[in-house]
Motif scaffolding. Structure first.
Motif, PDB file in Angstrom:
ATOM      1  N   GLY A   1       0.806  -1.202   0.000  1.00 40.54           N
ATOM      2  CA  GLY A   1       0.000   0.000   0.000  1.00 40.54           C
ATOM      3  C   GLY A   1       0.843   1.258   0.000  1.00 40.54           C
ATOM      4  O   GLY A   1       1.973   1.269  -0.504  1.00 40.54           O
ATOM      5  N   SER A   2       0.290   2.328   0.612  1.00 41.68           N
ATOM      6  CA  SER A   2       1.019   3.595   0.643  1.00 41.68           C
ATOM      7  C   SER A   2       0.562   4.438   1.826  1.00 41.68           C
ATOM      8  O   SER A   2      -0.563   4.300   2.307  1.00 41.68           O
ATOM      9  N   VAL A   3       1.472   5.306   2.273  1.00 39.79           N
ATOM     10  CA  VAL A   3       1.179   6.221   3.382  1.00 39.79           C
ATOM     11  C   VAL A   3       1.772   7.585   3.089  1.00 39.79           C
ATOM     12  O   VAL A   3       2.728   7.718   2.330  1.00 39.79           O
ATOM     13  N   LEU A   4       1.173   8.590   3.734  1.00 40.38           N
ATOM     14  CA  LEU A   4       1.816   9.890   3.854  1.00 40.38           C
ATOM     15  C   LEU A   4       2.466   9.849   5.223  1.00 40.38           C
ATOM     16  O   LEU A   4       1.779   9.749   6.244  1.00 40.38           O
ATOM     17  N   ASP A   5       3.778   9.864   5.254  1.00 44.59           N
ATOM     18  CA  ASP A   5       4.533   9.744   6.496  1.00 44.59           C
ATOM     19  C   ASP A   5       5.030  11.131   6.912  1.00 44.59           C
ATOM     20  O   ASP A   5       5.532  11.880   6.075  1.00 44.59           O
ATOM     21  N   VAL A   6       4.879  11.447   8.198  1.00 47.42           N
ATOM     22  CA  VAL A   6       5.218  12.779   8.695  1.00 47.42           C
ATOM     23  C   VAL A   6       6.070  12.662   9.955  1.00 47.42           C
ATOM     24  O   VAL A   6       5.765  11.862  10.848  1.00 47.42           O
ATOM     25  N   CYS A   7       7.125  13.474  10.018  1.00 47.18           N
ATOM     26  CA  CYS A   7       7.914  13.559  11.248  1.00 47.18           C
ATOM     27  C   CYS A   7       8.083  15.029  11.618  1.00 47.18           C
ATOM     28  O   CYS A   7       8.118  15.899  10.745  1.00 47.18           O
ATOM     29  N   VAL A   8       8.146  15.283  12.933  1.00 48.87           N
ATOM     30  CA  VAL A   8       8.253  16.640  13.468  1.00 48.87           C
ATOM     31  C   VAL A   8       9.446  16.697  14.407  1.00 48.87           C
ATOM     32  O   VAL A   8       9.555  15.885  15.333  1.00 48.87           O
ATOM     33  N   ASP A   9      10.330  17.649  14.195  1.00 52.61           N
ATOM     34  CA  ASP A   9      11.521  17.815  15.030  1.00 52.61           C
ATOM     35  C   ASP A   9      11.127  18.428  16.375  1.00 52.61           C
ATOM     36  O   ASP A   9      10.647  19.554  16.438  1.00 52.61           O
ATOM     37  N   LEU A  10      11.336  17.689  17.446  1.00 56.74           N
ATOM     38  CA  LEU A  10      11.033  18.151  18.803  1.00 56.74           C
ATOM     39  C   LEU A  10      12.294  18.455  19.605  1.00 56.74           C
ATOM     40  O   LEU A  10      12.209  18.734  20.801  1.00 56.74           O
TER      41      LEU A  10
END
Length: 178
Positions: free
Chosen positions: A79-88
């Motif tokens: 399948g597929s995803v929109l992957d998101v990361c946030v710098d904390l």
């Protein structure tokens, strides 16, 4: 294997060498020696996790606090995803910034996210199989998160909010400022 550092320091987008013929496709999904040489990261992964989700499932934004922070190597098996990361990482020049990328079972790209980041993903296809390796064990007391639709982060999930499938727990996550 191509490894490129993205706009958030310490995060890497990894593109495997894919070999395709009449039988199908082959690629090496992980090689510690190559990974270490191209990223400079040598801490071993100790836990693998897999989730299977319907289209429109949003999981996140999650992270582990303190000594329980987890670096993750993200990939999509089907399948597929929109992957998101946030710098904390407060001391980081990119603190509070996020990065998003579509990962799928065609491009077979992976995203390495170091500890100190929040992470979430939105499934874009039915029955998506999502996999991630962690370099630290999950600790329930150290779990935390940020609400997916935080005004400060302003993440574009590129999906109608009313069609998202989100757990009650994730709907109650605090804002980035809190």
């Amino acid at each position: 294997m191509k490894v490129e550092e993205i706009s958030l320091k310490g995060c890497f987008l990894i593109s495997p060498s894919i070999f395709e013929d009449e039988r199908g496709v082959f690629f090496e999904s992980f090689n510690l020696g190559v990974f270490k040489k191209k990223t400079g990261i040598s801490k071993p992964f100790v836990q693998d996790n897999i989730s299977k989700s319907k289209k429109g499932v949003l999981r996140g934004l999650h992270f582990q606090k303190g000594i329980h922070a987890q670096s993750k190597l993200i990939s999509v098996l089907k399948g597929s995803v929109l992957d998101v990361c946030v710098d904390l990482r407060v001391e980081s020049a990119t603190y509070g910034e996020h990065f998003s990328v579509v990962l799928d079972d065609v491009n077979c790209k992976q995203l390495y996210i170091p500890g100190g980041f929040a992470h979430g993903f939105l499934t874009l296809e039915e029955n998506t199989l999502f996999s991630y390796k962690c370099d630290n064990f999950y600790n329930k007391e150290a779990e935390s998160g940020i609400i997916f639709n935080d005004d400060t982060l302003n993440i574009n999930w590129n999906f109608p909010e009313e069609n998202l499938i989100i757990s009650d727990k994730d709907r109650l996550l605090p804002t980035f400022k809190h």
